[in-house]
Design a protein around this motif. Sequence first.
Motif, PDB file in Angstrom:
ATOM      1  N   ASP A 267       0.821  -1.206   0.000  1.00  0.00           N
ATOM      2  CA  ASP A 267       0.000   0.000   0.000  1.00  0.00           C
ATOM      3  C   ASP A 267       0.860   1.264   0.000  1.00  0.00           C
ATOM      4  O   ASP A 267       0.354   2.366   0.210  1.00  0.00           O
TER       5      ASP A 267
ATOM      6  N   ASN B  87      -9.917  -6.261  -4.422  1.00  0.00           N
ATOM      7  CA  ASN B  87      -8.867  -5.713  -3.566  1.00  0.00           C
ATOM      8  C   ASN B  87      -8.499  -4.286  -3.957  1.00  0.00           C
ATOM      9  O   ASN B  87      -7.367  -3.845  -3.742  1.00  0.00           O
TER      10      ASN B  87
ATOM     11  N   GLU C 252      -9.533  -1.666  -2.467  1.00  0.00           N
ATOM     12  CA  GLU C 252      -9.295  -0.922  -1.226  1.00  0.00           C
ATOM     13  C   GLU C 252      -7.876  -1.116  -0.710  1.00  0.00           C
ATOM     14  O   GLU C 252      -7.352  -0.264   0.010  1.00  0.00           O
ATOM     15  N   GLY C 253      -7.266  -2.234  -1.074  1.00  0.00           N
ATOM     16  CA  GLY C 253      -5.928  -2.524  -0.581  1.00  0.00           C
ATOM     17  C   GLY C 253      -4.827  -2.221  -1.575  1.00  0.00           C
ATOM     18  O   GLY C 253      -3.644  -2.228  -1.203  1.00  0.00           O
TER      19      GLY C 253
ATOM     20  N   ASP D   5     -15.749  -3.284  -3.402  1.00  0.00           N
ATOM     21  CA  ASP D   5     -14.622  -4.203  -3.469  1.00  0.00           C
ATOM     22  C   ASP D   5     -15.157  -5.630  -3.300  1.00  0.00           C
ATOM     23  O   ASP D   5     -15.628  -6.005  -2.221  1.00  0.00           O
TER      24      ASP D   5
ATOM     25  N   SER E  50      -5.622 -12.901   4.513  1.00  0.00           N
ATOM     26  CA  SER E  50      -6.831 -12.179   4.920  1.00  0.00           C
ATOM     27  C   SER E  50      -7.914 -12.228   3.853  1.00  0.00           C
ATOM     28  O   SER E  50      -9.069 -11.895   4.121  1.00  0.00           O
TER      29      SER E  50
END
Length: 235
Positions: A23, A84, A86-87, A121, A139
């Motif tokens: 990130d 993904n 958001e990540g 997402d 995760s």
Amino acid sequence: MGTLALDIETASPFESPGGDDFDDTRYFELVAVALGYRAAPDADPETTVLLRQGDWADEHTAALLERAIAWCTAREVDRLLTYNGEGFDLVHLRHWVDEAEAAGHTPLVEPFDRLAAVHRDLKHPATERYRDRLPGRASFHTLERVCRWEGVDVTETRYADYDLNPDFLRGASVPEHDAVVEGRHVGRGLGAAYVEGIAAGLDDRLTYRELGRLLRDYARSDVAVLFGLADALGN
């Protein structure tokens, strides 16, 4: 309901990220933006892949962002799909959009914020559905694994379908026995090889034409499946 799907391809030409650095935008450069759009639930999606058209200078990142956002804002979008995002995808796009606008390029923050406001997402519903199958310390599941479980076809991009010299692929950090293109191949070598070849004026060479075709096909496959996965997960 107009649905947009987005996936980015990046490279790490200057410093490789560690396991906790995905990130952190300083480790990544934008290579391509894959976009898909479905005007209605029963419509066939349209897709496009926009590739970087210059070297690693910030102006070329901004130019690619401008092209991508222009494509999106030309369509009625009620929902934005990522896996993904958001990540990864939206994290880095947010950073690059802020930098580009601060440097005086076409205003990008406001249209980006409009898209981010309707973001969904697909990692989250997929994780909820298959939480009991999470391996080790992971995760969330990979996109490919969830698509397989949901019966969503993922088109493989295979090296054998492109006229690329094995020595060139080895030089681009592609493991010798890997037959199918993976995101890590793009990040570790293929993305940088393409950008640096184009920046050197080699875009008319067979190798770089084929590499561009490979990158487009791979990026398009990652974004095209998001519509089917959203349907399978119950919208």
